[in-house]
Design an enzyme around this catalytic site. Structure first.
Site, short mmCIF file in Angstrom:
data_model
loop_
_atom_site.label_atom_id
_atom_site.label_comp_id
_atom_site.label_asym_id
_atom_site.label_seq_id
_atom_site.Cartn_x
_atom_site.Cartn_y
_atom_site.Cartn_z
N ALA A 64 -9.46 5.64 3.15
CA ALA A 64 -9.34 6.79 4.07
C ALA A 64 -10.54 7.72 4.05
O ALA A 64 -11.16 7.94 3.02
CB ALA A 64 -8.08 7.60 3.78
N GLY A 65 -10.83 8.22 5.24
CA GLY A 65 -11.86 9.24 5.39
C GLY A 65 -13.24 8.70 5.73
O GLY A 65 -14.14 9.46 6.04
N GLY B 118 -8.41 9.34 8.78
CA GLY B 118 -8.87 9.47 10.17
C GLY B 118 -9.90 10.55 10.40
O GLY B 118 -10.34 10.75 11.54
N ASN C 47 -9.89 2.08 8.86
CA ASN C 47 -9.25 1.70 10.12
C ASN C 47 -9.88 2.44 11.30
O ASN C 47 -10.52 1.86 12.16
CB ASN C 47 -7.74 1.99 10.01
CG ASN C 47 -6.92 1.47 11.19
OD1 ASN C 47 -5.73 1.26 11.06
ND2 ASN C 47 -7.51 1.21 12.34
N LYS D 41 0.89 -1.16 0.00
CA LYS D 41 0.00 0.00 0.00
C LYS D 41 0.93 1.21 0.00
O LYS D 41 1.54 1.53 1.01
CB LYS D 41 -0.91 0.01 1.23
CG LYS D 41 -1.80 1.24 1.30
CD LYS D 41 -2.58 1.32 2.60
CE LYS D 41 -3.15 2.73 2.74
NZ LYS D 41 -3.85 2.91 4.02
#
Lengths: 67, 263
Positions: free
Chosen positions: B183-184, B156, B205, B95
């Site tokens: 992400a986001g 995040g 995550n 990644k």
């Protein structure tokens, strides 16, 4: 004495030694880490061939949580 | 099925392993999410440190590992990190993250393309964390990326999909590529939205790890991803400005009696 950096911290060794010798001396877990010297990746098979020298910057990393 | 490289996966949810309250909760969340791909990272190891519970945990999980190059700011740094990860985790998947701005963690797309180009030549399966910029994605495809991972919003932030128009455009322009929103994402509905746009998977995550109950949230995301994908596959109706009666009105009682509101 030779001055080097291990993971950004200054350390000293008495004479040039191989990476193989260095990781045994520093008691790193077998096969659970990877190494770069002076921002260059060093494959495991080359540990015995490469000698650490004055001012070398050694990075030894292991698995961590990541996103 | 989700295809990456020459492998296929039932689950379309990729899960990060950071920020969980404990290793036990991380393990339970991975199980509840039904993910088959988890992201991992590299950090400096102190000398003489023989304990690496995370390493032991990874070896016990039936998941494909996707190492990242988090925190790298230049192509060279990312290339070196990717090589260390390939040896340590015994995978050619990476990644690829090259960060250009500390405040937003926005990818430095110039360095990203440079690193992707080099790593593909070195035999890596590159999964680049990129912006939704079409031309940047074209450059990444040009150098050999078979997967694109545009951000939904800053890492995040939990803000969801900032630019669904551009993400939908990527789907349209790269119909055969594996597209993953990375992400986001903050809510299960954000993940469902990405899947409804036709994305092949989502990677998240923080939304799970920082939830009050990570295990319950992992399950919620699993359901949302499945739901969104099924909706996409079923064929979503086109949105319309006008109402279209769903109940047939012919032969409704009194249907032929016209009442003028003016009377």
């Amino acid at each position: 004495m030779l001055k080097l950096f291990l993971n950004g911290e200054p350390i000293s060794i008495e004479a040039p030694i191989s990476i193989q010798h260095f990781i045994v001396e520093k008691k790193y877990s077998a096969n659970a880490f990877a190494v770069a010297v002076n921002e260059t990746f060093i494959p495991r098979r080359q540990y015995g061939d490469i000698l650490l020298n004055e001012h070398d910057r050694i990075e030894i990393v292991s698995a961590m949580q990541g996103g | 099925m989700l295809g990456i490289g020459n492998e296929t996966f039932q689950s379309r949810l990729l899960l990060g392993t950071a920020q969980y309250p404990s290793p036990a909760i991380l393990k339970q969340a991975i199980e509840a999410s039904r993910t088959q791909i988890i992201t991992v990272s590299l950090r400096r190891q102190t000398p003489g440190n023989q304990d690496n519970y995370f390493w032991d945990l990874l070896k016990s999980l039936p998941c494909k590992l996707l190492p990242n190059t988090a925190g790298c700011a230049t192509a060279q740094e990312a290339i070196t990190t990717a090589n260390m990860a390939r040896e340590l985790f015994d995978t050619n998947w990476i990644k690829l993250e090259v960060i250009g701005d500390d405040y937003t963690l926005q990818p430095n797309v110039f360095e990203l393309v440079k690193a992707a180009d080099e790593l593909i030549q070195q035999g890596f399966e590159v999964l680049p964390y990129c912006t939704e910029d079409l031309v940047v994605c074209q450059e990444l495809v040009e150098c050999g990326c078979k997967v694109l991972m545009p951000w939904g919003a800053p890492i995040g932030s939990g803000r969801g999909l900032h630019n669904p128009y551009a993400l939908a455009l990527l789907r349209e322009r790269f119909p055969d590529l594996t597209l993953i929103v990375d992400a986001g994402i903050g809510k299960p509905s954000h993940a469902a939205q990405a899947m409804e746009l036709g994305f092949d998977a989502v990677l998240l995550n923080t939304a799970v790890a920082r939830a009050h109950s990570p295990v319950k949230m992992a399950n919620a995301f699993s359901l949302a991803v499945t739901s969104g994908r099924q909706g996409y596959e079923a064929g979503l109706i086109k949105a319309s400005h006008c109402a279209q009666a769903s109940t047939p009105l012919i032969d409704k009682p009194f249907w032929n009696l016209k009442v003028s509101k003016a009377e």
